[in-house]
Design a protein around this motif. Structure first.
Motif, PDB file in Angstrom:
ATOM      1  N   SER A 129       0.815  -1.460  -0.016  1.00 14.57           N
ATOM      2  CA  SER A 129      -0.017   0.152   0.098  1.00 14.57           C
ATOM      3  C   SER A 129       0.709   1.280   0.040  1.00 14.57           C
ATOM      4  CB  SER A 129      -1.102   0.241   1.039  1.00 14.57           C
ATOM      5  OG  SER A 129      -0.291   0.361   2.447  1.00 14.57           O
ATOM      6  N   GLU A 130       0.456   2.204  -0.622  1.00 18.64           N
ATOM      7  CA  GLU A 130       1.005   3.566  -0.692  1.00 18.64           C
ATOM      8  C   GLU A 130       0.977   4.072   0.706  1.00 18.64           C
ATOM      9  OE1 GLU A 130       2.752   4.913  -3.209  1.00 18.64           O
ATOM     10  OE2 GLU A 130       2.114   3.063  -4.426  1.00 18.64           O
ATOM     11  N   GLU A 131       0.190   3.880   1.580  1.00 15.57           N
ATOM     12  CA  GLU A 131       0.148   4.411   2.979  1.00 15.57           C
ATOM     13  C   GLU A 131       1.366   3.735   3.681  1.00 15.57           C
ATOM     14  OE1 GLU A 131      -4.055   4.340   1.551  1.00 15.57           O
ATOM     15  OE2 GLU A 131      -2.605   2.829   1.746  1.00 15.57           O
ATOM     16  N   LEU A 132       1.757   2.653   3.418  1.00 16.77           N
ATOM     17  CA  LEU A 132       2.846   1.717   4.139  1.00 16.77           C
ATOM     18  C   LEU A 132       4.164   2.230   3.578  1.00 16.77           C
ATOM     19  CD1 LEU A 132       3.944  -0.243   6.160  1.00 16.77           C
ATOM     20  CD2 LEU A 132       3.767  -2.068   4.710  1.00 16.77           C
ATOM     21  N   ARG A 133       4.103   2.553   2.277  1.00 19.98           N
ATOM     22  CA  ARG A 133       5.358   3.216   1.645  1.00 19.98           C
ATOM     23  C   ARG A 133       5.837   4.273   2.275  1.00 19.98           C
ATOM     24  NH1 ARG A 133       7.222   0.237  -2.834  1.00 19.98           N
ATOM     25  NH2 ARG A 133       5.673  -1.267  -3.521  1.00 19.98           N
ATOM     26  N   ALA A 134       4.697   4.988   2.360  1.00 14.07           N
ATOM     27  CA  ALA A 134       4.859   6.701   2.853  1.00 14.07           C
ATOM     28  C   ALA A 134       5.260   6.665   4.198  1.00 14.07           C
ATOM     29  CB  ALA A 134       3.644   7.566   2.661  1.00 14.07           C
ATOM     30  N   SER A 135       4.717   5.968   5.207  1.00 10.96           N
ATOM     31  CA  SER A 135       5.030   5.582   6.711  1.00 10.96           C
ATOM     32  C   SER A 135       6.562   5.156   6.505  1.00 10.96           C
ATOM     33  CB  SER A 135       4.345   4.612   7.185  1.00 10.96           C
ATOM     34  OG  SER A 135       4.421   4.691   8.485  1.00 10.96           O
ATOM     35  N   LEU A 136       6.886   4.530   5.659  1.00  9.66           N
ATOM     36  CA  LEU A 136       8.229   3.821   5.850  1.00  9.66           C
ATOM     37  C   LEU A 136       9.433   4.732   5.409  1.00  9.66           C
ATOM     38  CD1 LEU A 136       7.589   0.128   4.519  1.00  9.66           C
ATOM     39  CD2 LEU A 136       8.412   0.914   6.828  1.00  9.66           C
ATOM     40  N   LYS A 137       8.853   5.613   4.256  1.00  6.77           N
ATOM     41  CA  LYS A 137       9.696   6.670   3.753  1.00  6.77           C
ATOM     42  C   LYS A 137       9.850   7.764   4.730  1.00  6.77           C
ATOM     43  CE  LYS A 137      10.339   9.378  -0.382  1.00  6.77           C
ATOM     44  NZ  LYS A 137      10.228   9.443  -1.800  1.00  6.77           N
ATOM     45  N   ASP A 138       8.892   8.047   5.241  1.00  2.00           N
ATOM     46  CA  ASP A 138       8.742   9.275   6.182  1.00  2.00           C
ATOM     47  C   ASP A 138       9.753   9.005   7.613  1.00  2.00           C
ATOM     48  OD1 ASP A 138       6.999  10.662   4.939  1.00  2.00           O
ATOM     49  OD2 ASP A 138       5.288  10.374   6.050  1.00  2.00           O
ATOM     50  N   ALA A 139       9.902   7.517   7.887  1.00  2.04           N
ATOM     51  CA  ALA A 139      10.582   7.318   8.903  1.00  2.04           C
ATOM     52  C   ALA A 139      12.176   7.067   8.650  1.00  2.04           C
ATOM     53  CB  ALA A 139      10.067   6.106   9.456  1.00  2.04           C
TER      54      ALA A 139
END
Length: 143
Positions: A129-139
């Motif tokens: 999911s794009e949500e998980l990708r975004a969360s991982l990228k933000d971290a």
């Protein structure tokens, strides 16, 4: 499609591990199969930390390899150190180290895990999911 890799300088996510007497052999060394159970707990905590929606998607293991470094005992405080090493469209590769909680450079086992992201309802591979990708990228876990 997307092929993100983690930045080499990205920190590991630290997950505490509770060692039980039943995790040890008669010499109070951690049993090899217990390391695998620890890794599964660390992996799940990692994804929950970054907001994976288990009602929608989940990662199932395709392959796991382990390099045992040193024997741990019942009295050694342990943590799991986890990070993404590669993220494809539907696959996620991780490194999980089982290490000493007081000295993370003292590593007992290193796991390399290839996972496939699947739809929770159908069990079929699905894009991460794009949500998980975004969360991982933000971290800072992926670029």
């Amino acid at each position: 499609m997307s092929d993100n890799t983690y930045p080499k300088e990205a920190p590991f996510v630290v997950v505490p591990i509770q060692v039980r007497l039943s995790d040890t052999d008669m010499f109070r060394h951690i049993n090899n199969v217990s390391y695998l159970a620890f890794t599964e707990s660390v992996r799940m905590e990692y994804f929950l930390k970054f907001g994976v929606n288990l009602r929608k998607e989940m990662c199932i293991n395709r392959s796991i390899s382990v390099d045992y470094q040193k024997a741990a005992t019942l009295l050694d405080p342990l943590v799991g150190l986890a990070r993404i090493t590669r993220m494809g469209n539907t696959s996620i590769e991780m490194e999980v180290q089982i290490a000493n909680a007081l000295d993370h450079s003292l590593v007992y086992a290193i796991f390399h895990i290839v996972q496939i992201n699947v739809c929770a309802k159908t069990g079929k591979p699905t894009p991460v999911s794009e949500e998980l990708r975004a969360s991982l990228k933000d971290a800072g876990q992926i670029s």
